[in-house]
Scaffold this motif. Structure first.
Motif, PDB file in Angstrom:
ATOM      1  N   THR A  19       0.833  -1.207   0.000  1.00  0.00           N
ATOM      2  CA  THR A  19       0.000   0.000   0.000  1.00  0.00           C
ATOM      3  C   THR A  19       0.860   1.248   0.000  1.00  0.00           C
ATOM      4  OG1 THR A  19      -0.165  -0.369   2.350  1.00  0.00           O
ATOM      5  CG2 THR A  19      -2.085  -0.971   0.989  1.00  0.00           C
ATOM      6  N   ASN A  20       1.931   1.186   0.758  1.00  0.00           N
ATOM      7  CA  ASN A  20       2.847   2.321   0.787  1.00  0.00           C
ATOM      8  C   ASN A  20       3.375   2.623  -0.597  1.00  0.00           C
ATOM      9  OD1 ASN A  20       2.576   2.788   3.422  1.00  0.00           O
ATOM     10  ND2 ASN A  20       4.499   1.775   4.054  1.00  0.00           N
ATOM     11  N   LYS A  21       3.723   1.528  -1.270  1.00  0.00           N
ATOM     12  CA  LYS A  21       4.281   1.716  -2.606  1.00  0.00           C
ATOM     13  C   LYS A  21       3.258   2.410  -3.492  1.00  0.00           C
ATOM     14  CE  LYS A  21       7.812  -1.759  -3.272  1.00  0.00           C
ATOM     15  NZ  LYS A  21       8.065  -3.152  -3.695  1.00  0.00           N
ATOM     16  N   ARG A  46       3.640   5.894  -5.299  1.00  0.00           N
ATOM     17  CA  ARG A  46       3.485   6.063  -6.760  1.00  0.00           C
ATOM     18  C   ARG A  46       2.504   7.212  -7.038  1.00  0.00           C
ATOM     19  NH1 ARG A  46       2.479   0.436  -8.385  1.00  0.00           N
ATOM     20  NH2 ARG A  46       4.561  -0.046  -7.593  1.00  0.00           N
ATOM     21  N   GLU A  47       1.440   7.201  -6.252  1.00  0.00           N
ATOM     22  CA  GLU A  47       0.446   8.259  -6.432  1.00  0.00           C
ATOM     23  C   GLU A  47       1.059   9.628  -6.161  1.00  0.00           C
ATOM     24  OE1 GLU A  47      -2.783   7.198  -3.942  1.00  0.00           O
ATOM     25  OE2 GLU A  47      -3.277   5.439  -5.172  1.00  0.00           O
ATOM     26  N   GLN A  48       1.848   9.655  -5.074  1.00  0.00           N
ATOM     27  CA  GLN A  48       2.482  10.933  -4.717  1.00  0.00           C
ATOM     28  C   GLN A  48       3.379  11.409  -5.842  1.00  0.00           C
ATOM     29  OE1 GLN A  48       4.447  10.149  -1.029  1.00  0.00           O
ATOM     30  NE2 GLN A  48       2.611  10.536   0.193  1.00  0.00           N
ATOM     31  N   ARG A  49       4.137  10.426  -6.386  1.00  0.00           N
ATOM     32  CA  ARG A  49       5.015  10.787  -7.496  1.00  0.00           C
ATOM     33  C   ARG A  49       4.191  11.318  -8.657  1.00  0.00           C
ATOM     34  NH1 ARG A  49       8.412   5.664  -7.743  1.00  0.00           N
ATOM     35  NH2 ARG A  49       9.291   5.924  -5.672  1.00  0.00           N
ATOM     36  N   GLY A  50       3.082  10.681  -8.853  1.00  0.00           N
ATOM     37  CA  GLY A  50       2.177  11.087  -9.922  1.00  0.00           C
ATOM     38  C   GLY A  50       1.731  12.529  -9.747  1.00  0.00           C
ATOM     39  N   TYR A  51       1.446  12.854  -8.470  1.00  0.00           N
ATOM     40  CA  TYR A  51       1.046  14.222  -8.190  1.00  0.00           C
ATOM     41  C   TYR A  51       2.137  15.180  -8.603  1.00  0.00           C
ATOM     42  CZ  TYR A  51      -3.282  13.295  -5.720  1.00  0.00           C
ATOM     43  OH  TYR A  51      -4.554  12.947  -5.413  1.00  0.00           O
ATOM     44  N   ARG A  52       3.327  14.787  -8.237  1.00  0.00           N
ATOM     45  CA  ARG A  52       4.458  15.662  -8.526  1.00  0.00           C
ATOM     46  C   ARG A  52       4.614  15.844 -10.016  1.00  0.00           C
ATOM     47  NH1 ARG A  52       9.608  14.835  -4.616  1.00  0.00           N
ATOM     48  NH2 ARG A  52       8.770  16.066  -2.892  1.00  0.00           N
ATOM     49  N   LEU A  53       4.478  14.683 -10.697  1.00  0.00           N
ATOM     50  CA  LEU A  53       4.676  14.749 -12.140  1.00  0.00           C
ATOM     51  C   LEU A  53       3.570  15.629 -12.710  1.00  0.00           C
ATOM     52  CD1 LEU A  53       5.572  11.052 -12.833  1.00  0.00           C
ATOM     53  CD2 LEU A  53       7.032  13.023 -13.318  1.00  0.00           C
TER      54      LEU A  53
END
Lengths: 531, 535
Positions: A518-520, A524-531
């Protein structure tokens, strides 16, 4: 419907309850790791040494003086060759006053006398059963093992303590070690004396047992060890100095007095023993010190022989053993005595090695290798009546000695690395103790270093007295101290691992593992936000 | 032309002769054995701690010295019927104890062939013994007279003699002025009333047994210096060899086989000395390796002995016989290989008590019995010439310690006028491994070719690599593996350096924002706008 309780049951319950605390405390004591280990060893010894087939060590004749000194004699049921290949259980007891001058009195004598009197009390057949001596030695051996287990388990009853004690049983209950108990060799005594010597120091450092008991054990075992043989005598000097410096450990008045008096006595005794005791060096050891030592490693054996002013033709004996090349009659002949044996002595050999350090290093390598065998290959373990071929050695419970002989690198380089590790691990206790001015804390290191020093000293003495052939029991002590130190270190290591594992919060780890996916996803979602 | 034919004929003769010589040698060997018939020795007890303790061992030694195979059995171990299978029986009775084996008594009474009875008479065993008029005397100094030699001053605690006048050529025991026969024969039974296992009585019994076995060959006497090791005093060996050569004394040298370090310079020097000894009329014999030193099984013994003998022959040293004690002959012949392949040897007197238990022996074709120089010294001959003992003997002489001892020994030998035989000239032969060595009066032949014993000194180099570099198996693979690993590691290092160099730039690039100028401006503008918007 309510059932009437049975009268008998009730009564017995009451009885049980009364006894429970007592039984429990006993049970608690016996299931303590160190006690349990000693009990297991006791059973093991009983099976190996006392029940047929009785295991012991063949006799190479070197102990003749000691047993004569205790009014025992060889029944000569076996030829000298067979006596080496087979264990001999029965010996004769001299019945009348014997005015023989070849008897020797060493620290083995009181133990042998005790065993002989025990035998006399039990049977009156003029025969001495070696197992009585084995029993006397076993008692002290078990005490030494209790001390040793106490030092490594710190008296705790954790699960890991049982693992360490189990390892101790495998290492020191090995038949390669315990078979020596059923023999007249000094190895039987030095086996537990060396153990008690070091463990009493370490236990003092751990404040586990009474100081007076431990200092008594230290001095007594030191005294017995240096009176075992003339070659052990000089060890008493070091142990005496160590004993005197133990007075800083405690501030008690009596304790300090005991240390000073005991240490001085030990030094005096060892000096006296060194000059009074016969040096016990036979032609056998002198022969090996040359052929299996100086000549074997020399670049040019003839040159080496010239340095001893011996006929260079003796170079043909390079690498041979005493029983191999020359007939016994020639070996005992006057010619051989004048031309060879009179010119070989340990001092000369020691000086030779100091002048040729390359050869010394080579000899150290070989000696370490042969010491890892614990049992010399030419001494058999079984009685002749068991029907085994000559020189058969038992393989019952010999896991450790097998591993040691076959898989440990038997060379001095390995010993140097091993010493580095020990000193590296333990020197901080010493440093801490010195800085804190708390001498008691230095004792663990001092105990280990005493063992190390005894081991290395015996290794050197073995080389100068009998080459790489352990006919005098020196390499046995080296092997033993190696195992003792390694065992203590192993115990410490296992404790350390246990401590590390205890620190870990297992529930959190598990949660973390489960949450990993779940953390992963979140990441990934967080990274997505950043992107 | 004539010459050519002559040469041709002589060549053919030589070629034809050569195999003939070797065959005759072998034939000689066979005849000298004299048809070994088995003989049974029955003894009652070893009689340890009495004067007779050495008797069995002396009889055994004597039988071996007469090349006689035998079966030895004690009276207690005797099985019924055993006796009747033999043509010759020796009964040795060392004690006066009664005999309990009824089978033996029954067999003895039925036995009608040749028998030698030694020791205490037991008429219940052999009834004919009653017929011998035995005189018993206590504490006598006697002399044993044999073959023209008198050996005096022998103390006997309990002397029993047969009271008859001895024949002229018989062995006799002299007590004061009286002379008694050593043994008396009536019919098939020969009775030796007194026997002690000392050299004198043993030689007396030797003459008796030699006649009894019907050996007619003449006896010879040789000289042995035993126990020569590579580290013995080799200068003394050379000196002794020179002195003996100068005095015309042929001698033999018993060399102890050492199977270790056979290629050392010290060993080469030893072989050189042995070659010198051979050139000085000395013969090399080889000792039996002491049983106390051989800890491994006998197969190892045989392999090592093959190596030792091959090395000796390779170095021009030709051992021609065996020096041993009698116990060797009771080991199985296969077990003492290749020692059993020698045809001749010398038996040293055995001082130890014989091993008990039933046993059988084998024998060499030609053997001589070792006697000490003291025995020779105490034997006095009637004429100036010493003459000879009745059986083959070898005088055993320790290597002298110094020149005085050597001169003393030489004096004794010279004064005695001994007729010593050169061992080389006896018929000796063996085939061990690849080598066949034959010696005869015509010289030594190795594999059929005569060898010269002339000494030529070969320089022995002291530069010998004692410390052998350890032999690595798969050494090539490992060196190849090393080279491979070096290249791989080298490449990895290069790659590592490249990575280190470039990673710096990669690392720095992480912080460098590469954006368009416009974008940059835009963001600045936005920033400005934002800033403007703030209150």
């Amino acid at each position: 419907m309510k059932k009437e309780p049975d009268v008998n049951t009730l009564h017995s319950e009451v009885h049980l309850q009364q006894n429970t605390p007592k039984i429990r405390s006993w049970l608690k004591y016996f299931t303590k790791p160190s006690t349990l280990g000693v009990l297991v060893l006791c059973g093991l010894l009983f099976v190996v040494l006392f029940l047929p087939p009785v295991i012991g060590m063949g006799d190479d004749g070197s102990t003749a003086g000691i047993i004569t000194g205790c009014d025992l004699y060889n029944l000569e049921e076996l030829t000298p060759k067979e006596a080496m290949a087979y264990f001999q259980k029965n010996w004769g007891i001299m019945e009348y006053y014997n005015d023989s001058d070849n008897g020797q009195i060493t620290s083995q004598t009181p133990f042998l006398n005790a065993a002989r009197n025990l035998d006399r009390a039990y049977t009156w057949d003029g025969l001495f059963d070696m197992r009585f001596y084995g029993a006397v030695i076993s008692i002290f051996y078990l005490i030494a093992m209790y001390f040793l287990f106490e030092t490594v388990t710190y008296g705790k009853r954790a699960r890991w303590s049982y693992v360490i004690v189990g390892l101790g049983v495998i290492i020191f209950g090995d038949t390669a070690y315990t078979a020596w108990i059923n023999s007249f060799y000094p190895q039987a005594l030095s086996f537990f004396l060396v153990m008690i010597l070091g463990t009493s120091l370490i236990l003092m450092g751990q404040k586990k047992l009474n100081d007076y008991l431990l200092i008594g054990c230290f001095f007594l075992s030191g005294l017995l060890l240096c009176l075992l043989n003339q070659q052990y005598a000089l060890l008493g000097l070091l142990l005496g100095i160590l004993g005197i410096s133990l007075k800083y450990v405690s501030a008690k008045k009596y304790y300090i007095r005991i240390c000073v008096v005991g240490g001085s006595l030990l030094m005096l005794c060892s000096l006296a023993a060194f000059f009074i005791m016969p040096n016990g060096l036979t032609n056998l050891s002198a022969y090996h010190s040359m052929t299996r030592g100086v000549l074997m490693t020399a670049e040019n054996p003839e040159q080496a022989l010239k340095e001893f002013s011996i006929n260079p033709q003796y170079a043909v004996l390079t690498g041979t053993s005493y029983y191999q090349a020359i007939a016994p009659e020639t070996m005992d002949s006057l010619e051989m005595k004048n031309a060879f044996f009179s010119k070989v002595n340990p001092t000369g050999v020691a000086i030779y090695y100091l002048a040729n350090p390359g050869q010394l290093y080579e000899m150290l390598n070989r000696s370490v290798d042969s010491s890892f065998n614990i049992r010399p290959s030419w001494l058999g373990n079984y009685e002749i009546t068991q029907g085994y071929p000559p020189g058969t050695q038992t393989s019952f419970f010999t896991l450790w000695s097998f591993v040691k002989a076959n898989y440990l690198p038997g060379n001095f380089g390995f010993i140097i690395i091993w010493m580095g590790v020990i000193i590296g691990v333990y020197v901080r206790f010493f440093r801490k103790g010195i800085i804190e001015k708390n001498e008691r804390n230095t004792l663990r290191f001092v105990g280990l270093m005493t063992w190390l020093f005894i081991g290395l000293w015996e290794l050197y003495v073995a080389i100068i007295t009998s080459g790489d052939v352990d006919t005098l029991g020196h390499l046995f002590i080296f092997s033993l101290t190696f195992d003792l130190i390694s065992f203590i270190i192993l115990g410490k290591f296992i404790h350390w691992i246990e401590k590390q594992l205890r620190k870990v919060d297992w529930a959190a780890r598990k949660q973390a593992f489960l949450n990993r996916n779940t953390n992963k996803q979140k990441q990934r979602e967080q990274r997505g936000y950043r992107l | 032309m004539k010459r050519c034919i002559m040469i041709f004929i002589s060549l053919i003769l030589v070629i034809v002769q050569m195999p003939m010589i070797t065959t005759t040698a072998i034939v000689n060997q066979d005849t000298s054995v004299n048809n070994p018939q088995d003989v049974l020795v029955v003894y009652d007890q070893l009689a340890v701690d009495t004067v007779y303790h050495n008797n069995l061992s002396a009889v055994e030694t004597l039988l071996s010295a007469l090349s006689q195979t035998a079966e030895i059995v004690s009276m207690d171990d005797y099985r019924g019927g055993q006796l009747l299978a033999y043509q010759k029986v020796i009964v040795l009775k060392n004690t006066q104890n009664t005999i309990n084996n009824s089978a033996l008594i029954a067999d003895c009474q039925n036995y009608s062939k040749a028998m030698v009875y030694i020791g205490f008479a037991a008429p219940e065993l052999v009834p004919e013994l009653v017929g011998f008029p035995v005189n018993r005397q206590l504490g006598q100094t006697v002399s044993v007279n044999l073959n023209g030699l008198a050996m005096n001053s022998i103390w006997v605690d309990e002397l029993r003699v047969v009271e008859t006048a001895p024949d002229s050529d018989e062995v006799t025991i002299g007590v004061g002025a009286a002379n008694y026969p050593f043994a008396k024969t009536i019919g098939q039974l020969t009775y030796v009333p007194t026997f002690i296992g000392n050299p004198e009585f043993t030689l007396g019994l030797g003459e008796l047994l030699k006649d009894w076995f019907g050996r007619i060959n003449s006896a010879h006497m040789t000289l042995l210096i035993p126990d020569i090791y590579p580290f013995s005093d080799l200068n003394m060996v050379i000196e002794t060899a020179d002195a003996f050569y100068a005095n015309g004394i042929p001698f033999t040298l018993g060399v102890v086989p050492i199977d270790e370090n056979m290629d050392y310079p010290a060993m080469a020097r030893f072989y050189q000395v042995l070659r010198y000894v051979q050139s000085r009329n000395g013969t090399i014999l080889i000792h039996r390796p002491s049983p106390a030193t051989v800890s491994d099984s006998s197969t190892v013994l045989s392999e090592k002995m093959y190596a030792v003998i091959a090395k000796m022959v390779e170095n021009g040293v030709y051992p021609l016989g065996l020096v041993t004690d009698e116990s060797l002959f009771f080991d199985a012949v296969d077990a003492v290989n290749p020692l059993g392949l020698f045809s001749s040897g010398i038996i040293l007197p055995d001082v130890s008590t014989a091993a008990p238990g039933p046993k059988t022996s084998w024998a060499l074709s030609s053997v001589s019995l070792g006697v000490t120089l003291e025995t020779v010294k105490s034997s006095s001959s009637r004429s100036r010439n010493f003459g000879n003992y009745p059986i083959n003997t070898t005088i055993v002489l320790a290597l002298p310690e110094n020149e005085e001892a050597l001169t003393a020994q030489l004096d004794i030998l010279n004064q005695k006028w001994l007729s010593l035989t050169n061992y080389q000239q006896l018929d000796n032969q063996w085939t061990i491994g690849q080598n066949n060595v034959v010696s005869s009066p015509s010289g030594i032949r190795v594999n059929g070719l005569p060898v010269s014993l002339v000494y030529d000194e070969e320089p022995i180099s002291d530069a010998y690599a004692y410390q052998k570099p350890p032999e690595y198996s798969l050494e090539k693979i490992f060196t190849a593996g090393n080279a491979f690993l070096l290249t791989v590691v080298g490449m990895i290092i290069v790659v590592f350096i490249i990575i280190v160099v470039f990673s710096r730039r990669v690392y720095l690039n992480k912080f460098r924002k590469v954006v368009d100028q416009e974008q940059n401006n835009q963001s600045v503008k936005e920033k400005d706008i934002k800033e403007d918007n703030t209150p």
